[in-house]
Scaffold this motif. Structure first.
Motif, short mmCIF file in Angstrom:
data_model
loop_
_atom_site.label_atom_id
_atom_site.label_comp_id
_atom_site.label_asym_id
_atom_site.label_seq_id
_atom_site.Cartn_x
_atom_site.Cartn_y
_atom_site.Cartn_z
N GLU A 142 57.00 25.23 52.45
CA GLU A 142 57.62 24.01 51.93
C GLU A 142 58.03 24.18 50.46
O GLU A 142 59.10 23.76 50.06
CB GLU A 142 56.65 22.83 52.08
CG GLU A 142 57.19 21.51 51.59
CD GLU A 142 58.41 21.00 52.35
OE1 GLU A 142 59.01 20.02 51.88
OE2 GLU A 142 58.78 21.57 53.39
N LEU A 143 57.18 24.84 49.67
CA LEU A 143 57.53 25.12 48.27
C LEU A 143 58.78 26.00 48.18
O LEU A 143 59.66 25.78 47.36
CB LEU A 143 56.37 25.79 47.54
CG LEU A 143 55.22 24.89 47.13
CD1 LEU A 143 54.07 25.71 46.55
CD2 LEU A 143 55.69 23.86 46.11
N GLU A 144 58.82 27.01 49.05
CA GLU A 144 59.98 27.90 49.07
C GLU A 144 61.25 27.12 49.43
O GLU A 144 62.30 27.29 48.81
CB GLU A 144 59.75 29.03 50.08
CG GLU A 144 60.83 30.07 50.11
CD GLU A 144 60.51 31.16 51.11
OE1 GLU A 144 61.27 31.28 52.10
OE2 GLU A 144 59.52 31.88 50.90
N ARG A 145 61.14 26.25 50.43
CA ARG A 145 62.29 25.44 50.84
C ARG A 145 62.74 24.52 49.70
O ARG A 145 63.93 24.41 49.41
CB ARG A 145 61.94 24.61 52.08
CG ARG A 145 63.13 23.90 52.69
CD ARG A 145 62.71 22.89 53.74
NE ARG A 145 62.03 21.76 53.16
CZ ARG A 145 62.63 20.74 52.53
NH1 ARG A 145 63.93 20.74 52.37
NH2 ARG A 145 61.93 19.73 52.03
N LEU A 146 61.78 23.88 49.03
CA LEU A 146 62.11 22.97 47.94
C LEU A 146 62.76 23.69 46.76
O LEU A 146 63.54 23.09 46.02
CB LEU A 146 60.86 22.22 47.47
CG LEU A 146 60.31 21.18 48.44
CD1 LEU A 146 58.98 20.65 47.94
CD2 LEU A 146 61.30 20.05 48.66
N SER A 147 62.46 24.97 46.59
CA SER A 147 63.03 25.71 45.46
C SER A 147 64.50 26.07 45.67
O SER A 147 65.19 26.41 44.72
CB SER A 147 62.22 26.98 45.19
OG SER A 147 62.47 27.94 46.19
N ILE A 148 64.99 26.00 46.92
CA ILE A 148 66.39 26.38 47.17
C ILE A 148 67.25 25.23 47.70
O ILE A 148 68.41 25.43 48.01
CB ILE A 148 66.48 27.58 48.14
CG1 ILE A 148 65.89 27.25 49.49
CG2 ILE A 148 65.86 28.81 47.52
CD1 ILE A 148 66.13 28.30 50.56
N GLY A 154 70.15 17.46 49.92
CA GLY A 154 69.62 18.27 51.01
C GLY A 154 70.41 19.55 51.21
O GLY A 154 70.19 20.28 52.18
N LEU A 155 71.34 19.84 50.29
CA LEU A 155 72.16 21.05 50.38
C LEU A 155 71.53 22.17 49.56
O LEU A 155 70.73 21.92 48.66
CB LEU A 155 73.58 20.77 49.86
CG LEU A 155 74.35 19.68 50.61
CD1 LEU A 155 75.66 19.37 49.91
CD2 LEU A 155 74.60 20.09 52.05
N ARG A 159 70.37 28.47 43.00
CA ARG A 159 69.41 29.56 43.19
C ARG A 159 69.61 30.24 44.54
O ARG A 159 69.60 31.46 44.66
CB ARG A 159 67.98 29.03 43.06
CG ARG A 159 66.93 30.11 43.29
CD ARG A 159 65.53 29.59 43.16
NE ARG A 159 65.27 29.30 41.76
CZ ARG A 159 64.59 28.25 41.33
NH1 ARG A 159 64.09 27.40 42.17
NH2 ARG A 159 64.40 28.04 40.06
N HIS A 160 69.81 29.44 45.57
CA HIS A 160 70.05 29.99 46.91
C HIS A 160 71.38 30.74 46.95
O HIS A 160 71.47 31.83 47.54
CB HIS A 160 70.03 28.88 47.95
CG HIS A 160 70.23 29.35 49.35
ND1 HIS A 160 69.28 30.10 50.00
CD2 HIS A 160 71.27 29.22 50.20
CE1 HIS A 160 69.73 30.39 51.22
NE2 HIS A 160 70.93 29.87 51.35
N LEU A 161 72.41 30.17 46.33
CA LEU A 161 73.72 30.82 46.29
C LEU A 161 73.60 32.19 45.63
O LEU A 161 74.14 33.18 46.13
CB LEU A 161 74.73 29.95 45.53
CG LEU A 161 76.10 30.59 45.29
CD1 LEU A 161 76.82 30.85 46.59
CD2 LEU A 161 76.94 29.72 44.37
N SER A 162 72.90 32.27 44.52
CA SER A 162 72.71 33.54 43.80
C SER A 162 72.00 34.57 44.68
O SER A 162 72.42 35.73 44.75
CB SER A 162 71.92 33.28 42.52
OG SER A 162 71.67 34.49 41.87
N ALA A 163 70.94 34.15 45.36
CA ALA A 163 70.19 35.07 46.22
C ALA A 163 71.05 35.57 47.38
O ALA A 163 71.04 36.76 47.71
CB ALA A 163 68.93 34.39 46.74
#
Length: 195
Positions: A142-148, A154-155, A159-163
């Motif tokens: 859940e922490l991982e999901r909240l970080s991206i 909810g999009l 950070r997710h785009l960069s990864a």
């Protein structure tokens, strides 16, 4: 193996197997890893069963029987599973044993359904360790999901785009492919977003 006086502790010693099992559960980073370890444990115990998980308000069959497809519990099953977690002790019905796995402050809960009732009693020391591993892994996920994910829309966030971009550029370099990136800017989108 190690020699301790008159006692030989080797690979097949039940205490060592139990400690290795607990360590594997404790080292898991994802719920799927714990489920995989649980499947091998049930196989060793010559038993079968499935793990029901309460996530996002509904009970889902997590595994090990159905790793590929997840079955949602019927309303009747869901009510029974919720009551079991509230009761906190194993219960046997229709030849199957249900072991509630939850912590007091957990937002998620699990119930382990076993085909062999003797496994529930013989491995009673295992269930608190399994519950702790499942709760910890669920919180990490859940922490991982909240970080991206952006909490408002909810999009996925920057950070997710960069990864994802780093991963895709590396894949293109490795396989010699090309990469196309498209950015779109919508005029007056704020008006739509504010509605």
């Amino acid at each position: 193996f190690e020699y301790h006086g008159a006692v030989t502790v080797g690979e097949n010693d039940p205490r060592k197997r139990r400690e290795r099992r607990w360590l594997r559960w404790a080292r898991a980073r994802r719920v799927a890893d714990v489920v995989e370890a649980l499947a091998s444990f049930l196989s060793e115990a010559k038993s079968e069963g499935c793990l029901w998980g309460l996530q996002a308000g509904s009970w889902r069959e997590m595994a090990p029987r159905h790793l590929d497809e997840t079955r949602v519990a019927s309303a009747r099953e869901a009510g029974r599973l919720t009551a079991l977690v509230g009761a906190g002790s194993p219960e046997t019905r229709d030849g199957r044993t249900f072991v509630p796995l939850a912590e007091a402050d957990a937002d998620v809960a699990w119930v382990l359904e076993l085909a062999d009732p003797s496994v529930a009693d013989a491995h009673a020391d295992d269930w608190p360790h399994l519950a702790a591993a499942l709760v910890r892994c669920a919180k990490l996920e859940e922490l991982e999901r909240l970080s991206i994910v952006d909490p408002v829309t909810g999009l996925f966030n920057a950070r997710h785009l960069s990864a994802v971009l780093q991963r895709e550029v590396a894949r293109c370099k490795r396989f010699g492919g090309s990469l196309c990136l498209l950015f779109v800017d919508l005029d007056r989108f704020k008006e739509v977003n504010d509605q």
